[in-house]
Write an enzyme that holds these catalytic residues in place. Structure first.
Site, PDB file in Angstrom:
ATOM      1  N   LYS A  14       0.825  -1.220   0.000  1.00  0.00           N
ATOM      2  CA  LYS A  14       0.000   0.000   0.000  1.00  0.00           C
ATOM      3  C   LYS A  14       0.854   1.264   0.000  1.00  0.00           C
ATOM      4  O   LYS A  14       0.564   2.212  -0.728  1.00  0.00           O
ATOM      5  CB  LYS A  14      -0.946   0.016   1.229  1.00  0.00           C
ATOM      6  CG  LYS A  14      -1.902  -1.174   1.285  1.00  0.00           C
ATOM      7  CD  LYS A  14      -2.900  -1.064   2.427  1.00  0.00           C
ATOM      8  CE  LYS A  14      -2.281  -1.111   3.805  1.00  0.00           C
ATOM      9  NZ  LYS A  14      -1.772  -2.439   4.220  1.00  0.00           N
ATOM     10  N   ARG A 128      11.448  -6.546   4.933  1.00  0.00           N
ATOM     11  CA  ARG A 128      11.366  -5.119   5.226  1.00  0.00           C
ATOM     12  C   ARG A 128      11.949  -4.823   6.607  1.00  0.00           C
ATOM     13  O   ARG A 128      12.606  -3.809   6.809  1.00  0.00           O
ATOM     14  CB  ARG A 128       9.898  -4.663   5.161  1.00  0.00           C
ATOM     15  CG  ARG A 128       9.690  -3.174   5.391  1.00  0.00           C
ATOM     16  CD  ARG A 128       8.304  -2.720   5.023  1.00  0.00           C
ATOM     17  NE  ARG A 128       7.330  -3.002   6.060  1.00  0.00           N
ATOM     18  CZ  ARG A 128       6.016  -2.787   5.948  1.00  0.00           C
ATOM     19  NH1 ARG A 128       5.520  -2.296   4.822  1.00  0.00           N
ATOM     20  NH2 ARG A 128       5.197  -3.064   6.932  1.00  0.00           N
ATOM     21  N   ARG A 134      11.451  -0.814  11.686  1.00  0.00           N
ATOM     22  CA  ARG A 134      10.137  -0.904  12.342  1.00  0.00           C
ATOM     23  C   ARG A 134      10.115  -2.094  13.284  1.00  0.00           C
ATOM     24  O   ARG A 134      10.254  -3.238  12.838  1.00  0.00           O
ATOM     25  CB  ARG A 134       9.036  -1.053  11.278  1.00  0.00           C
ATOM     26  CG  ARG A 134       8.606   0.265  10.679  1.00  0.00           C
ATOM     27  CD  ARG A 134       7.534   0.078   9.648  1.00  0.00           C
ATOM     28  NE  ARG A 134       6.354  -0.628  10.150  1.00  0.00           N
ATOM     29  CZ  ARG A 134       5.227  -0.736   9.472  1.00  0.00           C
ATOM     30  NH1 ARG A 134       5.134  -0.180   8.268  1.00  0.00           N
ATOM     31  NH2 ARG A 134       4.207  -1.384   9.968  1.00  0.00           N
TER      32      ARG A 134
HETATM   33  P1  ADP Z   1       1.090  -2.326   7.834  1.00  0.00           P
HETATM   34  O1  ADP Z   1      -0.061  -2.124   6.901  1.00  0.00           O
HETATM   35  O2  ADP Z   1       2.349  -2.720   7.170  1.00  0.00           O
HETATM   36  O3  ADP Z   1       0.766  -3.205   9.009  1.00  0.00           O
HETATM   37  P2  ADP Z   1       0.809   0.390   8.898  1.00  0.00           P
HETATM   38  O4  ADP Z   1       1.926   1.319   8.852  1.00  0.00           O
HETATM   39  O5  ADP Z   1      -0.386   0.662   8.057  1.00  0.00           O
HETATM   40  O6  ADP Z   1       1.472  -0.988   8.521  1.00  0.00           O
HETATM   41  O7  ADP Z   1       0.301   0.196  10.393  1.00  0.00           O
HETATM   42  C1  ADP Z   1       1.169  -0.089  11.453  1.00  0.00           C
HETATM   43  C2  ADP Z   1       0.403  -0.173  12.776  1.00  0.00           C
HETATM   44  O8  ADP Z   1      -0.204   1.100  13.054  1.00  0.00           O
HETATM   45  C3  ADP Z   1      -0.747  -1.159  12.826  1.00  0.00           C
HETATM   46  O9  ADP Z   1      -0.312  -2.490  13.133  1.00  0.00           O
HETATM   47  C4  ADP Z   1      -1.612  -0.550  13.950  1.00  0.00           C
HETATM   48  O10 ADP Z   1      -1.077  -0.826  15.224  1.00  0.00           O
HETATM   49  C5  ADP Z   1      -1.458   0.949  13.710  1.00  0.00           C
HETATM   50  N1  ADP Z   1      -2.538   1.466  12.822  1.00  0.00           N
HETATM   51  C6  ADP Z   1      -2.361   1.963  11.571  1.00  0.00           C
HETATM   52  N2  ADP Z   1      -3.541   2.324  11.039  1.00  0.00           N
HETATM   53  C7  ADP Z   1      -4.488   2.048  11.972  1.00  0.00           C
HETATM   54  C8  ADP Z   1      -5.907   2.158  12.012  1.00  0.00           C
HETATM   55  N3  ADP Z   1      -6.610   2.653  10.973  1.00  0.00           N
HETATM   56  N4  ADP Z   1      -6.561   1.780  13.144  1.00  0.00           N
HETATM   57  C9  ADP Z   1      -5.884   1.293  14.189  1.00  0.00           C
HETATM   58  N5  ADP Z   1      -4.550   1.125  14.219  1.00  0.00           N
HETATM   59  C10 ADP Z   1      -3.843   1.492  13.122  1.00  0.00           C
END
Ligand code: ADP
Length: 191
Positions: A14, A128, A134
């Protein structure tokens, strides 16, 4: 306005694809994960709260996430549209986003869902983790927890957009360019 929900499991691509879409269509990229990470880096109160959930691979509570997202949208009043990346991740977030966009006289144009099978996701996330710094990409148990949270809480959000005739599935396996082209084709079909 062109408002895209870019959907898919962790590691589906994404973030990578969002970068290309914002350039091609002149959109604002709102990645809830990136915004949380920026807050962690800045050691804000929101960052400290988010970190306690993210490090475990759990979701940040809906209310916190929804309020943050609303204020980010309001920070870009002149935008042509948005890419929502990593949001909505629960049904409650999808309902809140719809109501909020309606209050701004706009709506979601399409949900583009990048489809990638689990084995490939685990490989991509561990890879990654070697360079991203991360913490949630390093430990296989935390990665599995994120995939489980996706399957249990996030996957059903698809049905919300399916019911509105806005759901489009995109094959997320292949060269990055190839996948971008699939996304462009889907977007140009609805514009
Ligand atoms: P990925 O899609 O690779 O897991 P993201 O960067 O989108 O990584 O998200 C990392 C973390 O951030 C998630 O595991 C969650 O803890 C938090 N997070 C991100 N977006 C949301 C959301 N919309 N609602 C709740 N937690 C979120």
């Amino acid at each position: 306005m062109l408002n895209i929900v870019l959907f898919g499991p962790p590691g589906a691509g994404k973030g990578t694809q969002s970068e290309r879409l914002i350039n091609k269509y002149g959109l604002v990229h709102l990645s809830t994960g990136d915004i949380f990470r920026a807050n962690i880096k800045g050691e804000t109160e929101l960052g400290m709260l988010a970190k306690s959930y993210m490090d475990k691979g759990a979701l940040v509570p809906d209310e916190v996430t929804i309020n943050m997202l609303r204020s980010e949208v309001l920070n870009h009043p002149d935008s042509n549209g948005f890419i929502f990346d990593g949001f909505p991740r629960t049904n409650a977030q999808a309902v809140a986003l719809d109501a909020f966009l309606e209050s701004l006289n706009t709506t979601i144009s399409v949900m583009l869902a990048l489809e990638v099978e689990e084995e490939e996701l685990r490989k991509r996330l561990l890879l990654r983790g070697q360079s991203s710094g991360r913490p949630d990409d390093v430990n296989p148990e935390i990665i599995q927890n994120r995939i489980n949270v996706y399957n249990n809480e996030t996957k059903p959000v698809k049905d919300f957009y399916l019911a509105q005739g806005k759901f489009v599935s995109i094959n997320g396996i292949g060269e990055i360019d190839e996948i971008s082209n699939r996304l462009y084709t889907a977007i140009d079909a609805i514009k």
